[in-house]
Motif scaffolding. Structure first.
Motif, PDB file in Angstrom:
ATOM      1  N   ASN A  30       0.811  -1.209   0.000  1.00  0.00           N
ATOM      2  CA  ASN A  30       0.000   0.000   0.000  1.00  0.00           C
ATOM      3  C   ASN A  30       0.849   1.266   0.000  1.00  0.00           C
ATOM      4  OD1 ASN A  30      -2.487  -1.264  -0.097  1.00  0.00           O
ATOM      5  ND2 ASN A  30      -2.734  -1.338   2.128  1.00  0.00           N
ATOM      6  N   THR A  55       0.894   5.342  -2.399  1.00  0.00           N
ATOM      7  CA  THR A  55       0.706   6.665  -1.792  1.00  0.00           C
ATOM      8  C   THR A  55       1.610   7.698  -2.449  1.00  0.00           C
ATOM      9  OG1 THR A  55       2.434   6.367  -0.109  1.00  0.00           O
ATOM     10  CG2 THR A  55       0.220   5.555   0.429  1.00  0.00           C
ATOM     11  N   HIS A  80      -5.262   3.874   3.304  1.00  0.00           N
ATOM     12  CA  HIS A  80      -4.093   3.026   3.076  1.00  0.00           C
ATOM     13  C   HIS A  80      -3.675   2.266   4.335  1.00  0.00           C
ATOM     14  CE1 HIS A  80      -3.497   4.722  -0.889  1.00  0.00           C
ATOM     15  NE2 HIS A  80      -3.504   5.936  -0.388  1.00  0.00           N
TER      16      HIS A  80
END
Length: 467
Positions: A239, A243, A442
């Protein structure tokens, strides 16, 4: 079976009363060893002479080792998190030491491709796994001072060459600089580093899940001014790649490393060229002393600046690295060859920022993404180092070569490079400004809180929620 049991992550959990201050020496034993990579230049002249190599060919093992460092750190980071620091340090020890032994065999047989395979590929994997092996463990042991903790370990990588360079020189003097002497030197390196790195394998421990720093509560283990971006949630490595914060930090690290390595890679010829047309040109011996000073600044910056980030915050310290670095490069461009002292001081501070950037980034990642898979995230971020390792020398050397072909000399060979570095550091500064707390979408799901004795109001609330 016994080895698998010894390396099992559960066997590395520290018993009650274990001192966390034993963990940084374990990390240093690995980082001081793999920091030998910065001393590869010691082997270049004897290899070129004994195996009839060009300068480009003799640099290939080092260049490939740095590429493998980034790749193995990126792809092996998740394995390091899963299997723990003892497993990672053991793998690093085996790969780095056997890389020297394979290289020794290659030199003895006069097969240079074996040297490239040994030091560049096998040893490079040891570099990457060893570099990230203690990071998440140190952050868990020192949640109150993560910058200081990672700075101590990563300082070892910057200072490893200060030990390896004179040691390698002495061995080459004793064994000789022919193929037999180089092979023996490589073999001794492999054996000694295997023993030295094994100290870290034996000593490293991870804290128990419920461990807290002595005299502190979990909510008060960070310095007040460093809390702006700190999360109490966790983000997985997969994850993290999704970002914008990860990619902003990738740009920040790449720009900062490019600016530092641009000087580090060409330090001796640069200071001689810049002051070649002055009344007091720089001698080769003085240039070598300048290179040693840069290594010290690189090492000192890793502990000094990263420790400071625990007080002022990670975002602020990178503002200092990038903004201050841009001003220093601008100063070098404008001051020209007017002052040797100014040139040396500016270069030393720039190299301290270079080292500090490496040492601070694990704590920055911990602030943004938590401790869950911070080692794996750090490994993926180190691909920025691989890119900068190519970009920095390419900028400085390509511009210097083109300026020389145009008939220029001295300071004129580097002035344009200084302005390019200013631009890159400004780009890094802007990227750092875009770093914000990671969005909760996230985050990993929170672990259920431990069962507590129910209170009347809690029961009614639960029943209401169920209805």
């Amino acid at each position: 079976m016994a080895m698998a049991s010894f390396l099992d992550r559960s066997r590395t959990i520290a018993p009650p009363g274990w001192s966390r201050w034993l963990v940084p020496p374990a990390a240093l034993s690995v980082h001081l060893a793999i920091g030998q990579a910065y001393a590869w230049s010691v082997f270049k002249p004897p290899l070129e002479e004994s195996l009839d190599l060009s300068g480009t060919q003799s640099a290939l093992p080092f260049q490939l080792a740095i590429v493998m460092l980034g790749l193995s750190a990126a792809f092996g980071g998740t394995l390091v998190e899963r299997n723990g620091p003892r497993w990672a340090m053991f793998v690093s020890t085996v790969c780095f030491s056997s890389g020297f032994l394979v290289s020794a065999l290659g030199v003895w047989a006069e097969q240079y491709w074996v040297v490239v395979l040994g030091y560049g590929v096998i040893g490079g994997v040891g570099l990457g796994i060893g570099y990230i092996s203690p990071v998440s463990t140190l952050i868990r042991w020192f949640p109150d001072r993560p910058g200081m903790a990672t700075g101590i370990a990563i300082m070892g990588f910057g200072g490893g060459a200060l030990i390896a360079s004179p040691w390698s020189d002495r061995m080459l003097e004793g064994f000789g600089t022919d193929t037999g002497g180089i092979a023996m030197t490589f073999a001794v390196h492999g054996c000694v580093y295997a023993v030295f790195m094994s100290l870290g394998v034996l000593l490293v421990r991870v804290p128990a899940p419920d461990w807290r720093p002595p005299g502190r509560e979990a909510s008060t283990v960070v310095a007040p001014r460093a809390r702006a971006l700190i999360t109490t949630a966790n983000v997985s490595a997969r994850n993290a790649l999704r970002t914008p914060q990860f990619w902003c930090l990738w740009i920040v690290l790449c720009c900062n490393v490019t600016a530092g390595i641009g000087i580090l890679e060409k330090a001796a010829p640069m200071i001689q060229d810049v002051f070649a047309e002055t009344d007091a040109p720089v001698t080769a011996a003085a240039a070598a002393g300048f290179v040693a000073l840069l290594s010290l600044a690189n090492m000192a910056g890793r502990i000094a600046w990263s420790s400071s980030s625990d007080v002022v915050g990670r975002k602020n310290i990178y503002r200092f690295y990038l903004g201050g670095g841009a001003l220093l490069y601008l100063t070098l461009a404008l001051a020209g060859d007017s002052s040797k002292l100014l040139f040396v001081v500016a270069a030393l501070v720039l190299l301290s920022f270079y080292g500090g950037g490496f040492a601070t980034v694990p704590a920055y990642l911990k602030d943004l993404f938590g401790t869950y898979q911070v080692g794996a995230i750090h490994g993926r971020l180190l691909t920025a180092w691989s890119a900068a390792g190519v970009l920095g020398p390419l900028i400085v050397n390509a511009i210097a070569d083109s300026q020389e072909e145009a008939g220029r000399s001295g300071l004129e060979l580097y002035t344009l490079s200084y302005f390019v570095m200013v631009s890159l550091l400004v780009v890094g500064f802007v990227a750092n400004e875009f770093v914000r707390p990671v969005h909760e979408r996230h985050h990993e799901p929170a672990e259920p809180a431990p069962a507590a004795e129910p209170r009347p109001e809690s029961t009614s609330e639960s029943e209401g929620a169920a209805r």
